[in-house]
Write an enzyme that holds these catalytic residues in place. Structure first.
Site, PDB file in Angstrom:
ATOM      1  N   ARG A  36       0.737  -1.171   0.125  1.00  0.00           N
ATOM      2  CA  ARG A  36      -0.105   0.125   0.111  1.00  0.00           C
ATOM      3  C   ARG A  36       0.903   1.275   0.050  1.00  0.00           C
ATOM      4  NH1 ARG A  36      -4.077  -2.002   4.848  1.00  0.00           N
ATOM      5  NH2 ARG A  36      -5.153  -3.579   3.561  1.00  0.00           N
ATOM      6  N   ASP A  46       1.373   5.314   0.121  1.00  0.00           N
ATOM      7  CA  ASP A  46       0.695   6.573   0.513  1.00  0.00           C
ATOM      8  C   ASP A  46       0.205   7.495  -0.340  1.00  0.00           C
ATOM      9  OD1 ASP A  46       0.771   5.456   3.167  1.00  0.00           O
ATOM     10  OD2 ASP A  46       2.779   6.350   3.563  1.00  0.00           O
ATOM     11  N   ARG A  96      10.553   7.418   4.116  1.00  0.00           N
ATOM     12  CA  ARG A  96      10.430   8.749   4.018  1.00  0.00           C
ATOM     13  C   ARG A  96      11.284   9.316   5.460  1.00  0.00           C
ATOM     14  NH1 ARG A  96       4.447  10.144   3.137  1.00  0.00           N
ATOM     15  NH2 ARG A  96       5.351  12.328   3.370  1.00  0.00           N
TER      16      ARG A  96
END
Length: 244
Positions: free
Chosen positions: A50, A52, A197
């Site tokens: 998944r 973002d 990130r």
């Protein structure tokens, strides 16, 4: 019943992530809508990972099972006809009845592209992170070595309950300078929410001289999100490929 494997590319700029969310434009939602238009049936799909909001993919893998008889070539053509321009199916094949896109994935590869020059072309603003100051490549590479292997990455994630398993194995991290881009490549079986990130944000802090490379080890051992660097912009992150 037939099971199909799809490989997708998408520009995540205008999506609220991969997973379906009521009332929001998502990758999964658009794919299942296209399948329904093509087959006249509601079909549930299963993605390998998944991504973002704002994150892109060059090699997202999806499977689904349906009572249809259609060749992979016609399935690609039909789905791409109904999909929006920012999603495309680039490969399709019939899969084993036992195949699962998520659970059978052995390794995922992500890349983060950071434009490292004073001015970034506006055409890249949705597809790169940006830092306009010099970064020490050697220091970032030294810091990245502390992250390889099996660790508790709780300091490099967020919005997880305290009892969530935050141990992950990072198989490899590579950092390369290609023209104005610094490209961070991560390989591992699975990743936590915002993990890449936050790691990139922390490596940037090392690269700009805010912390020494050994600081990354302190952050790991602290298990404290507040100790790590910022979460960098989503547009520079790409799900690159998945190995089975």
């Amino acid at each position: 019943m037939m099971k199909y494997l799809l490989i997708m590319e998408y520009d995540g700029s205008e999506f609220y992530g991969y997973q379906k969310q009521k009332g929001l434009r998502t990758i999964e939602g658009q794919l299942e809508l296209a399948l329904e238009k093509l087959t006249k049936k509601k079909i549930m799909t299963y993605g390998a990972g998944r991504t973002d909001k704002g994150v892109h993919a060059m090699g997202q893998v999806v499977h689904f099972t349906a009572e249809i008889q259609i060749t992979p070539y016609r399935l690609i053509a039909g789905l791409n006809h109904f999909l929006p321009d920012d999603i495309q199916i680039i490969h399709c094949e019939e899969a084993s009845a036992f195949f699962h896109a998520r659970f059978h994935a052995k390794e995922k590869s992500y890349k983060y592209f950071l434009y490292n020059d004073y001015f970034m072309p506006p055409t890249l603003r949705k597809y790169r992170g940006h830092r306009n100051y010099p970064l020490d490549m050697e220091a970032m590479e030294r810091a990245s070595r502390y992250l390889m292997g099996d660790h508790d990455f709780r300091a490099f994630t967020q919005d997880l309950p305290p009892d969530e398993n935050t141990h992950r194995i990072l198989n490899d991290i590579k950092i390369q300078k290609i023209d104005h881009d610094i490209v961070f490549t991560f390989r591992g079986r699975s990743f936590l929410k915002n993990m890449i990130r936050i790691i990139v944000g922390s490596l940037i802090d090392v690269g700009r001289g805010k912390h020494p490379p050994e600081w990354i080890l302190e952050v790991l051992e602290s298990k404290d999100r507040e100790k790590a660097g910022m979460t960098v912009e989503p547009g520079g992150l790409y799900l690159w490929d998945i190995r089975y």
